[in-house]
Design a protein around this motif. Structure first.
Motif, PDB file in Angstrom:
ATOM      1  N   GLU A 132       0.814  -1.221   0.000  1.00 51.36           N
ATOM      2  CA  GLU A 132       0.000   0.000   0.000  1.00 51.36           C
ATOM      3  C   GLU A 132       0.844   1.267   0.000  1.00 51.36           C
ATOM      4  OE1 GLU A 132      -3.436   2.214   2.717  1.00 51.36           O
ATOM      5  OE2 GLU A 132      -2.895   0.133   3.095  1.00 51.36           O
ATOM      6  N   ILE A 133       1.852   1.321   0.883  1.00 49.23           N
ATOM      7  CA  ILE A 133       2.644   2.543   0.982  1.00 49.23           C
ATOM      8  C   ILE A 133       3.459   2.785  -0.284  1.00 49.23           C
ATOM      9  CG2 ILE A 133       4.577   1.373   2.116  1.00 49.23           C
ATOM     10  CD1 ILE A 133       3.290   4.996   2.699  1.00 49.23           C
ATOM     11  N   THR A 134       3.888   1.719  -0.959  1.00 45.63           N
ATOM     12  CA  THR A 134       4.656   1.881  -2.201  1.00 45.63           C
ATOM     13  C   THR A 134       3.785   2.468  -3.296  1.00 45.63           C
ATOM     14  OG1 THR A 134       6.039  -0.008  -1.581  1.00 45.63           O
ATOM     15  CG2 THR A 134       6.096   0.695  -3.883  1.00 45.63           C
ATOM     16  N   ALA A 135       2.574   1.947  -3.452  1.00 46.76           N
ATOM     17  CA  ALA A 135       1.656   2.482  -4.453  1.00 46.76           C
ATOM     18  C   ALA A 135       1.327   3.935  -4.154  1.00 46.76           C
ATOM     19  CB  ALA A 135       0.379   1.641  -4.487  1.00 46.76           C
ATOM     20  N   TYR A 136       1.117   4.240  -2.881  1.00 49.94           N
ATOM     21  CA  TYR A 136       0.812   5.617  -2.485  1.00 49.94           C
ATOM     22  C   TYR A 136       1.968   6.549  -2.831  1.00 49.94           C
ATOM     23  CZ  TYR A 136      -0.439   9.571   0.533  1.00 49.94           C
ATOM     24  OH  TYR A 136      -0.744  10.823   1.016  1.00 49.94           O
ATOM     25  N   ALA A 137       3.201   6.117  -2.598  1.00 51.40           N
ATOM     26  CA  ALA A 137       4.366   6.949  -2.888  1.00 51.40           C
ATOM     27  C   ALA A 137       4.468   7.246  -4.384  1.00 51.40           C
ATOM     28  CB  ALA A 137       5.631   6.260  -2.396  1.00 51.40           C
ATOM     29  N   PHE A 138       4.253   6.238  -5.224  1.00 50.31           N
ATOM     30  CA  PHE A 138       4.313   6.462  -6.671  1.00 50.31           C
ATOM     31  C   PHE A 138       3.182   7.388  -7.123  1.00 50.31           C
ATOM     32  CE2 PHE A 138       6.954   2.510  -6.981  1.00 50.31           C
ATOM     33  CZ  PHE A 138       7.998   3.068  -7.701  1.00 50.31           C
ATOM     34  N   ALA A 139       2.007   7.249  -6.553  1.00 47.09           N
ATOM     35  CA  ALA A 139       0.884   8.111  -6.930  1.00 47.09           C
ATOM     36  C   ALA A 139       1.166   9.563  -6.554  1.00 47.09           C
ATOM     37  CB  ALA A 139      -0.397   7.621  -6.254  1.00 47.09           C
ATOM     38  N   GLN A 140       1.704   9.785  -5.353  1.00 45.79           N
ATOM     39  CA  GLN A 140       2.016  11.151  -4.943  1.00 45.79           C
ATOM     40  C   GLN A 140       3.145  11.736  -5.790  1.00 45.79           C
ATOM     41  OE1 GLN A 140       0.480  13.222  -3.290  1.00 45.79           O
ATOM     42  NE2 GLN A 140      -0.434  12.433  -1.406  1.00 45.79           N
ATOM     43  N   LEU A 141       4.140  10.912  -6.128  1.00 47.44           N
ATOM     44  CA  LEU A 141       5.215  11.380  -6.993  1.00 47.44           C
ATOM     45  C   LEU A 141       4.670  11.794  -8.356  1.00 47.44           C
ATOM     46  CD1 LEU A 141       8.280  11.739  -7.554  1.00 47.44           C
ATOM     47  CD2 LEU A 141       8.304   9.336  -8.290  1.00 47.44           C
ATOM     48  N   SER A 142       3.755  11.003  -8.908  1.00 48.52           N
ATOM     49  CA  SER A 142       3.158  11.308 -10.201  1.00 48.52           C
ATOM     50  C   SER A 142       2.345  12.599 -10.131  1.00 48.52           C
ATOM     51  CB  SER A 142       2.263  10.152 -10.648  1.00 48.52           C
ATOM     52  OG  SER A 142       1.697  10.398 -11.918  1.00 48.52           O
ATOM     53  N   LYS A 143       1.580  12.759  -9.076  1.00 43.21           N
ATOM     54  CA  LYS A 143       0.795  13.981  -8.906  1.00 43.21           C
ATOM     55  C   LYS A 143       1.709  15.190  -8.755  1.00 43.21           C
ATOM     56  CE  LYS A 143      -2.622  16.198  -5.906  1.00 43.21           C
ATOM     57  NZ  LYS A 143      -3.441  16.078  -4.668  1.00 43.21           N
ATOM     58  N   GLY A 144       2.770  15.035  -7.974  1.00 45.90           N
ATOM     59  CA  GLY A 144       3.707  16.132  -7.789  1.00 45.90           C
ATOM     60  C   GLY A 144       4.346  16.560  -9.091  1.00 45.90           C
ATOM     61  N   MET A 145       4.748  15.590  -9.913  1.00 46.93           N
ATOM     62  CA  MET A 145       5.361  15.901 -11.207  1.00 46.93           C
ATOM     63  C   MET A 145       4.377  16.633 -12.109  1.00 46.93           C
ATOM     64  SD  MET A 145       6.422  13.257 -14.234  1.00 46.93           S
ATOM     65  CE  MET A 145       4.658  12.960 -14.497  1.00 46.93           C
ATOM     66  N   GLN A 146       3.165  16.107 -12.233  1.00 52.79           N
ATOM     67  CA  GLN A 146       2.197  16.710 -13.140  1.00 52.79           C
ATOM     68  C   GLN A 146       1.806  18.116 -12.679  1.00 52.79           C
ATOM     69  OE1 GLN A 146      -2.142  15.445 -13.817  1.00 52.79           O
ATOM     70  NE2 GLN A 146      -1.087  14.447 -15.510  1.00 52.79           N
ATOM     71  N   GLU A 235      11.903  12.542  -1.847  1.00 53.97           N
ATOM     72  CA  GLU A 235      10.945  13.207  -0.962  1.00 53.97           C
ATOM     73  C   GLU A 235       9.744  12.317  -0.676  1.00 53.97           C
ATOM     74  OE1 GLU A 235       9.968  16.821  -2.916  1.00 53.97           O
ATOM     75  OE2 GLU A 235      11.998  17.652  -2.785  1.00 53.97           O
ATOM     76  N   TYR A 236       9.541  11.313  -1.511  1.00 51.51           N
ATOM     77  CA  TYR A 236       8.431  10.379  -1.353  1.00 51.51           C
ATOM     78  C   TYR A 236       8.914   9.003  -0.876  1.00 51.51           C
ATOM     79  CZ  TYR A 236       6.151  14.037  -4.012  1.00 51.51           C
ATOM     80  OH  TYR A 236       5.667  15.260  -4.423  1.00 51.51           O
ATOM     81  N   GLY A 237      10.159   8.924  -0.460  1.00 53.83           N
ATOM     82  CA  GLY A 237      10.691   7.659   0.048  1.00 53.83           C
ATOM     83  C   GLY A 237      11.150   6.706  -1.025  1.00 53.83           C
ATOM     84  N   LEU A 238      11.334   7.192  -2.272  1.00 49.57           N
ATOM     85  CA  LEU A 238      11.695   6.341  -3.395  1.00 49.57           C
ATOM     86  C   LEU A 238      13.134   6.607  -3.831  1.00 49.57           C
ATOM     87  CD1 LEU A 238       8.391   6.851  -5.386  1.00 49.57           C
ATOM     88  CD2 LEU A 238       9.102   4.688  -4.345  1.00 49.57           C
ATOM     89  N   ILE A 239      13.836   5.556  -4.215  1.00 46.22           N
ATOM     90  CA  ILE A 239      15.197   5.691  -4.721  1.00 46.22           C
ATOM     91  C   ILE A 239      15.300   5.031  -6.082  1.00 46.22           C
ATOM     92  CG2 ILE A 239      16.276   5.821  -2.442  1.00 46.22           C
ATOM     93  CD1 ILE A 239      17.039   2.848  -2.749  1.00 46.22           C
ATOM     94  N   ARG A 240      16.122   5.615  -6.958  1.00 50.32           N
ATOM     95  CA  ARG A 240      16.479   4.917  -8.192  1.00 50.32           C
ATOM     96  C   ARG A 240      17.540   3.911  -7.801  1.00 50.32           C
ATOM     97  NH1 ARG A 240      19.621   6.292 -13.478  1.00 50.32           N
ATOM     98  NH2 ARG A 240      20.610   7.925 -12.236  1.00 50.32           N
ATOM     99  N   ARG A 241      17.232   2.675  -7.989  1.00 53.72           N
ATOM    100  CA  ARG A 241      17.998   1.619  -7.337  1.00 53.72           C
ATOM    101  C   ARG A 241      19.340   1.323  -7.998  1.00 53.72           C
ATOM    102  NH1 ARG A 241      20.475  -1.144  -4.613  1.00 53.72           N
ATOM    103  NH2 ARG A 241      19.869  -3.027  -3.472  1.00 53.72           N
ATOM    104  N   TYR A 242      19.426   1.388  -9.342  1.00 54.54           N
ATOM    105  CA  TYR A 242      20.636   0.953 -10.030  1.00 54.54           C
ATOM    106  C   TYR A 242      21.163   2.051 -10.946  1.00 54.54           C
ATOM    107  CZ  TYR A 242      18.587  -3.426  -8.462  1.00 54.54           C
ATOM    108  OH  TYR A 242      18.015  -4.412  -7.691  1.00 54.54           O
ATOM    109  N   THR A 243      22.390   2.475 -10.689  1.00 51.56           N
ATOM    110  CA  THR A 243      23.064   3.468 -11.527  1.00 51.56           C
ATOM    111  C   THR A 243      24.446   2.931 -11.902  1.00 51.56           C
ATOM    112  OG1 THR A 243      23.995   4.591  -9.592  1.00 51.56           O
ATOM    113  CG2 THR A 243      21.858   5.377 -10.396  1.00 51.56           C
ATOM    114  N   ASP A 244      24.978   3.442 -13.013  1.00 48.47           N
ATOM    115  CA  ASP A 244      26.263   2.931 -13.499  1.00 48.47           C
ATOM    116  C   ASP A 244      27.389   3.139 -12.501  1.00 48.47           C
ATOM    117  OD1 ASP A 244      25.635   1.722 -15.903  1.00 48.47           O
ATOM    118  OD2 ASP A 244      25.797   3.564 -17.078  1.00 48.47           O
ATOM    119  N   ASP A 245      27.371   4.267 -11.800  1.00 51.79           N
ATOM    120  CA  ASP A 245      28.481   4.562 -10.893  1.00 51.79           C
ATOM    121  C   ASP A 245      28.449   3.724  -9.623  1.00 51.79           C
ATOM    122  OD1 ASP A 245      26.142   5.922 -10.123  1.00 51.79           O
ATOM    123  OD2 ASP A 245      27.294   7.383  -8.968  1.00 51.79           O
TER     124      ASP A 245
END
Length: 374
Positions: A132-146, A235-245
């Motif tokens: 539930e909290i993961t879906a909520y975080a993505f929804a808030q991130l999407s709303k914030g972006m738009q 800010e929504y508790g999400l991280i981009r998990r894999y980066t080249d560095d």
């Protein structure tokens, strides 16, 4: 003879008089006992005879007991397994059984209880599930972006929870493709049991517009939107998990699409210090309840974070709100709301034995950590 009779009569009268006197004495109230003379002993409690001091009774409240200077207790038992919680590390070295999270999963869009907010998050298939909290975080991130960019695009989830069988099917599919094969699988696809998708807290995402056209984050047409996501996901508790560095730590090449929920204070710290999840766990391994990592978020909230080995009991704050997560590597991670350099932050209303992670009461707290764009 007359003298003997007279003597007998006098003796009888005397006995009668004596009996009457005894009865009279028994019916007469005894005089009150004399009160004891107050002691002059100087060691006696000076409030004993003070009429303004109320005598203690069994109904009097228990007097306040000063709390110890170091406000920690040892939990008598562990309220959750060490492979559960927002901060479990899942990779090639630390595996996770997808069956453990089944009871916590919800279809992505129904996991967001606010219908208006749910509209900001789109899914490729209706059966896709997240916590539930993961879906909520993505929804808030999407709303914030738009809202911030006044754009018509929304976050689109095209891969969410995967069980072991589904993960194996993905591996088999890439191995069967002539242009992919084992090399691609080794660099981009996790073995069964090593995928973050097993946790229900990770998703592969892109963007979708009103015409249902999807855009990869490598597409220059959504460069502005993707840049905003990278700048604000933490800010929504999400991280981009894999980066080249960070491949030397994660074991995978860059994946611009893969994001993981870990909670706001932890995501913010990793973003502010440019470290990946593996590095964060390495950092936390050197902390302790009396030497925590102190984090201040962009909203000014302060958290104290430390790990504890459960072999000798789990140390938690006596009267401070905290959350608990397993690490999936043998220890627990405690996140305390606030800092505790002294006893001034103690909150006696908090019961230390009932505060745990992944419980219903904590969802509002985790949601409240996120900014809201109107």
């Amino acid at each position: 003879m007359r003298k003997i009779q007279l003597g007998a009569i006098l003796l009888l009268l005397g006995m009668l008089f004596s009996m009457v006197s005894c009865v009279s004495d028994n019916n007469t109230p005894s005089p009150p006992e004399k009160e004891p003379t107050p002691s002059t002993n100087t060691t006696e409690d000076p409030t004993l005879n003070d009429p303004t001091v109320k005598d203690p009774t069994p109904h009097d409240p228990t007097p306040d007991i000063p709390l110890p200077e170091t406000p920690f207790i040892t939990l008598p038992s562990f309220p959750m397994a060490e492979n559960r919680g927002d901060l479990i590390l899942v990779n090639r070295d630390y595996h996770f059984d997808s069956d453990l999270v089944l009871s916590e999963l919800l279809p992505v869009q129904s996991a967001v209880s606010d219908p208006e907010l749910a509209e900001y998050l789109k899914v490729e298939r209706p059966d896709m599930a997240l916590t539930e909290i993961t879906a909520y975080a993505f929804a808030q991130l999407s709303k914030g972006m738009q809202t911030a960019l006044s754009c018509d695009k929304k976050i689109h989830v095209y891969s969410a929870f995967r069980d072991n069988a589904y993960q194996q099917s993905i591996i088999d599919d890439y191995l069967s493709r002539p242009n992919y094969g084992q090399s691609y699988v080794d660099n981009y696809v996790a073995p069964v049991g090593a995928s973050e998708h097993h946790t229900g807290m990770a998703a592969d995402i892109n963007l979708i517009d009103e015409n249902k056209t999807t855009y990869s984050f490598r597409n220059a047409l959504v460069a502005t939107e993707y840049a905003w996501i990278l700048e604000h996901a933490h800010e929504y508790g999400l991280i981009r998990r894999y980066t080249d560095d960070k491949k030397e730590f994660t074991g995978y090449n860059e994946e611009v699409w893969h994001f993981r929920y870990v909670g706001v204070p932890h995501a913010e710290y990793m973003y502010q210090n440019n470290i990946c999840f593996e590095e964060y766990h390495i950092l936390l391994a050197d902390t302790a309840y009396d030497a925590p990592l102190v984090i201040t978020t962009s909203l000014g909230e302060t958290y104290s974070v430390y790990t504890d080995d459960p072999s000798d009991g789990l140390q938690v704050p006596r009267h401070l709100a905290y959350t608990l997560s397993g690490s999936n590597s043998g220890s627990y991670i405690v996140t305390v709301n606030g800092s505790y350099s002294g006893a001034g932050v103690i909150d006696p209303s908090v019961d230390p034995l009932t505060v745990t992670l992944c419980t219903a009461w904590y969802l509002p707290a985790r949601k409240a950590d996120m900014p809201v764009y109107e």
